[in-house]
Design a protein around this motif. Structure first.
Motif, PDB file in Angstrom:
ATOM      1  N   ALA A  66      -8.904  15.923   2.185  1.00 17.71           N
ATOM      2  CA  ALA A  66      -7.738  17.509   2.018  1.00 17.71           C
ATOM      3  C   ALA A  66      -6.673  17.266   3.163  1.00 17.71           C
ATOM      4  CB  ALA A  66      -8.511  18.679   1.606  1.00 17.71           C
ATOM      5  N   GLU A  71       1.027  17.798  -1.661  1.00 15.63           N
ATOM      6  CA  GLU A  71       0.544  18.979  -2.557  1.00 15.63           C
ATOM      7  C   GLU A  71       0.960  18.199  -3.252  1.00 15.63           C
ATOM      8  OE1 GLU A  71      -1.529  21.637  -2.113  1.00 15.63           O
ATOM      9  OE2 GLU A  71      -1.251  21.557   0.047  1.00 15.63           O
ATOM     10  N   SER A  87      -6.257  20.195  -5.823  1.00 16.01           N
ATOM     11  CA  SER A  87      -8.061  20.909  -5.349  1.00 16.01           C
ATOM     12  C   SER A  87      -8.859  20.056  -6.561  1.00 16.01           C
ATOM     13  CB  SER A  87      -7.651  22.775  -6.356  1.00 16.01           C
ATOM     14  OG  SER A  87      -7.114  21.857  -7.487  1.00 16.01           O
TER      15      SER A  87
END
Length: 163
Positions: A66, A71, A87
């Motif tokens: 991750a 983002e 996510s």
């Protein structure tokens, strides 16, 4: 039928089957590729290896994996569509990949191109092995990764994955 006729028929069969057999596709890369920036090339190849090492092992519950994503990730997949949520991308990897699929880079296929005042574009070839299909021959796929330079590291901001 004499020997000459047998040879002629055999030759015709060979020619006919070679012309009608299914075409074998190859995946050529840029002819005679040489990196514009050797240091950047080596850095991106190292990042690719680390990133997919984390992908293949799902280490630390995908924490390492991750960390490579920005983002504002955009992940374009020819079979799965577009994902823009980091996510959700991590959750999909956990659900569909971990313990099931591993990625293998086609050795020597990576090309890296610097993008001035931004980062780099990486393109290459890879294949995926699915443990649920151990006898299936993996297909070679193309990928493009756009890496953005952030402070002292690079983050993945865009991915195009074609299988």
């Amino acid at each position: 039928m004499n020997r000459f006729n047998y040879l002629r028929i055999a030759l015709l069969v060979i020619v006919f089957t070679s012309c009608t057999s299914s075409k074998q596709y190859t995946y050529p890369l840029t002819k005679n590729y040489q990196p514009d920036d050797r240091q950047l090339y080596e850095e991106i190849v190292r990042l690719d290896s680390s990133f997919f090492g984390a992908y293949n092992t799902c280490d630390k519950n995908l924490e390492t994996y991750a960390r490579y994503f920005s983002e504002d990730i955009e992940f374009y997949h020819d079979k799965g569509g577009l994902m823009t949520s980091k996510s959700e991308l991590i959750a999909a990897t956990k659900k569909n990949i971990c313990g099931k699929v591993t990625r293998e880079l086609i050795k020597g296929s990576i090309e890296v191109y610097p993008i001035e005042d931004f980062g780099a574009i990486e393109i290459g070839l890879h294949q995926f092995h699915n443990s649920a299909e151990p006898n299936a021959k993996p297909k070679v796929g193309r990928f493009t990764v756009i890496w953005k330079k952030e402070t002292n590291t690079y983050k993945i901001v865009r991915v195009i994955s074609l299988h």
